[in-house]
Design a protein around this motif. Structure first.
Motif, PDB file in Angstrom:
ATOM      1  N   ASP A  29       0.685  -1.200   0.099  1.00  0.00           N
ATOM      2  CA  ASP A  29       0.126  -0.067  -0.103  1.00  0.00           C
ATOM      3  C   ASP A  29       0.806   1.248  -0.105  1.00  0.00           C
ATOM      4  O   ASP A  29       0.117   2.282   0.132  1.00  0.00           O
ATOM      5  CB  ASP A  29      -1.011  -0.193   1.263  1.00  0.00           C
ATOM      6  N   HIS A  32       0.279   4.941  -2.514  1.00  0.00           N
ATOM      7  CA  HIS A  32      -0.538   5.842  -2.704  1.00  0.00           C
ATOM      8  C   HIS A  32      -0.280   6.860  -1.349  1.00  0.00           C
ATOM      9  O   HIS A  32      -1.026   7.826  -1.021  1.00  0.00           O
ATOM     10  CB  HIS A  32      -1.967   5.633  -2.409  1.00  0.00           C
ATOM     11  N   THR A  60     -11.047   3.622   0.934  1.00  0.00           N
ATOM     12  CA  THR A  60     -10.023   4.458  -0.067  1.00  0.00           C
ATOM     13  C   THR A  60      -8.686   3.684   0.227  1.00  0.00           C
ATOM     14  O   THR A  60      -8.080   3.352  -0.863  1.00  0.00           O
ATOM     15  CB  THR A  60      -9.798   6.080   0.302  1.00  0.00           C
ATOM     16  N   ILE A  63      -9.032   0.250  -1.570  1.00  0.00           N
ATOM     17  CA  ILE A  63      -9.061   0.084  -2.928  1.00  0.00           C
ATOM     18  C   ILE A  63      -7.603   0.397  -3.217  1.00  0.00           C
ATOM     19  O   ILE A  63      -6.973  -0.409  -4.614  1.00  0.00           O
ATOM     20  CB  ILE A  63      -9.834   1.254  -3.570  1.00  0.00           C
ATOM     21  N   ALA A  64      -6.841   1.212  -2.850  1.00  0.00           N
ATOM     22  CA  ALA A  64      -5.271   1.360  -3.053  1.00  0.00           C
ATOM     23  C   ALA A  64      -4.545   0.143  -2.858  1.00  0.00           C
ATOM     24  O   ALA A  64      -3.611  -0.212  -3.613  1.00  0.00           O
ATOM     25  CB  ALA A  64      -4.747   2.676  -2.162  1.00  0.00           C
ATOM     26  N   LYS A  66      -5.686  -2.851  -2.820  1.00  0.00           N
ATOM     27  CA  LYS A  66      -6.135  -3.998  -3.925  1.00  0.00           C
ATOM     28  C   LYS A  66      -5.369  -3.640  -5.196  1.00  0.00           C
ATOM     29  O   LYS A  66      -4.926  -4.363  -6.211  1.00  0.00           O
ATOM     30  CB  LYS A  66      -7.609  -4.231  -4.086  1.00  0.00           C
ATOM     31  N   ARG A  67      -5.344  -2.260  -5.619  1.00  0.00           N
ATOM     32  CA  ARG A  67      -4.914  -1.763  -7.045  1.00  0.00           C
ATOM     33  C   ARG A  67      -3.475  -2.313  -6.878  1.00  0.00           C
ATOM     34  O   ARG A  67      -2.884  -2.739  -7.912  1.00  0.00           O
ATOM     35  CB  ARG A  67      -5.131  -0.583  -7.044  1.00  0.00           C
ATOM     36  N   ASN A  68      -2.736  -2.353  -5.745  1.00  0.00           N
ATOM     37  CA  ASN A  68      -1.330  -2.399  -5.845  1.00  0.00           C
ATOM     38  C   ASN A  68      -0.980  -4.083  -5.958  1.00  0.00           C
ATOM     39  O   ASN A  68      -0.114  -4.566  -6.253  1.00  0.00           O
ATOM     40  CB  ASN A  68      -0.453  -1.816  -4.792  1.00  0.00           C
ATOM     41  N   ALA A  70      -2.786  -6.163  -7.317  1.00  0.00           N
ATOM     42  CA  ALA A  70      -2.958  -6.573  -8.834  1.00  0.00           C
ATOM     43  C   ALA A  70      -1.918  -6.730  -9.476  1.00  0.00           C
ATOM     44  O   ALA A  70      -1.796  -7.472 -10.631  1.00  0.00           O
ATOM     45  CB  ALA A  70      -4.117  -5.578  -9.238  1.00  0.00           C
ATOM     46  N   HIS A  71      -0.485  -5.971  -9.125  1.00  0.00           N
ATOM     47  CA  HIS A  71       0.671  -6.389  -9.863  1.00  0.00           C
ATOM     48  C   HIS A  71       0.955  -7.697  -9.814  1.00  0.00           C
ATOM     49  O   HIS A  71       1.979  -8.237 -10.609  1.00  0.00           O
ATOM     50  CB  HIS A  71       1.644  -5.471  -9.287  1.00  0.00           C
ATOM     51  N   MET A 137       3.114   0.762 -13.192  1.00  0.00           N
ATOM     52  CA  MET A 137       2.554   1.779 -12.109  1.00  0.00           C
ATOM     53  C   MET A 137       2.565   3.262 -12.479  1.00  0.00           C
ATOM     54  O   MET A 137       2.082   4.130 -11.696  1.00  0.00           O
ATOM     55  CB  MET A 137       3.623   1.448 -10.847  1.00  0.00           C
TER      56      MET A 137
END
Length: 208
Positions: A29, A32, A60, A63-64, A66-68, A70-71, A137
């Motif tokens: 995380d 962000h 928030t 979500i951040a 999970k987004r990272n 995803a790599h 990224m």
């Protein structure tokens, strides 16, 4: 929170699992967060899902996170599992603060610089994979090592120092032997919930 011998084992295994992660995949995380900010915002940044001490883990933040993740090529766990990870990590870092062993951002910067040098000695394919991840990224190598990674390495060092302190303080005692890392993390999480150090704010979130 009462700290006993079992917590030494819990934290030791948690640190070991973190420190063995390849540096080219260490994104969690941190991407962000500004290097000057705390791990999580201590105010209401989006819908608050969990409160750990005075810190809120919000939608928030999730979500951040999970987004990272995803790599990675691993399947993405469900939200409750991810929030368990986030709450457990935050709880460990707060224990480090309380014990006076939390690392500074400067410590994180120094660790990042050392690992950057280590990466430069790795095979070309490893370095190229690292650059491909940075490209997805949308950041440069300098941004990663100078801005994004130091807060995460600061957190790693904080947990590492906490384990070392507890181990030194209680070295005359024989820690309980527990073989499952997940079992240990779950116990730390459940203790935090029982003592209301971790409070679930969203009724749809199940941490037990």
């Amino acid at each position: 929170m009462k700290i006993n011998r079992k917590y030494i084992t819990i934290l030791s295994i948690a640190v070991a699992s973190v420190l063995t992660v390849s540096i080219i995949l260490f994104f969690t995380d941190a991407s962000h967060r500004s290097g000057q900010n705390h791990r999580m915002n201590d105010n209401m940044n989006g819908q608050a899902l969990i409160q750990v001490g005075s810190t809120y883990i919000t939608h928030t933040n999730l979500i951040a996170y999970k987004r990272n993740l995803a790599h990675s090529t691993a399947p993405l766990p469900d939200d409750s599992t991810l929030l368990k990870e986030m709450a457990t990590k935050e709880l460990m870092l707060q224990l480090a603060d309380e014990q006076g062993v939390a690392a500074s951002l400067e410590d994180g910067i120094q660790r990042a610089q050392a690992l950057r040098q280590t990466l430069q000695t790795q095979p070309r394919q490893v370095q190229e994979q690292h650059l491909r991840i940075l490209d997805t990224m949308g950041i440069s190598e300098d941004q990663y090592w100078e801005d994004y990674s130091p807060p995460e390495y600061r957190d790693m060092l904080s947990i590492e120092r906490l384990v070392n302190k507890l181990t030194t303080d209680m070295k005359t005692n024989q820690p309980d032997v527990i073989t499952s890392a997940q079992q240990l993390k779950d116990e730390l999480l459940h203790t935090g919930l029982d003592e209301q150090r971790i409070i679930v704010l969203d009724p749809d979130i199940q941490l037990r």
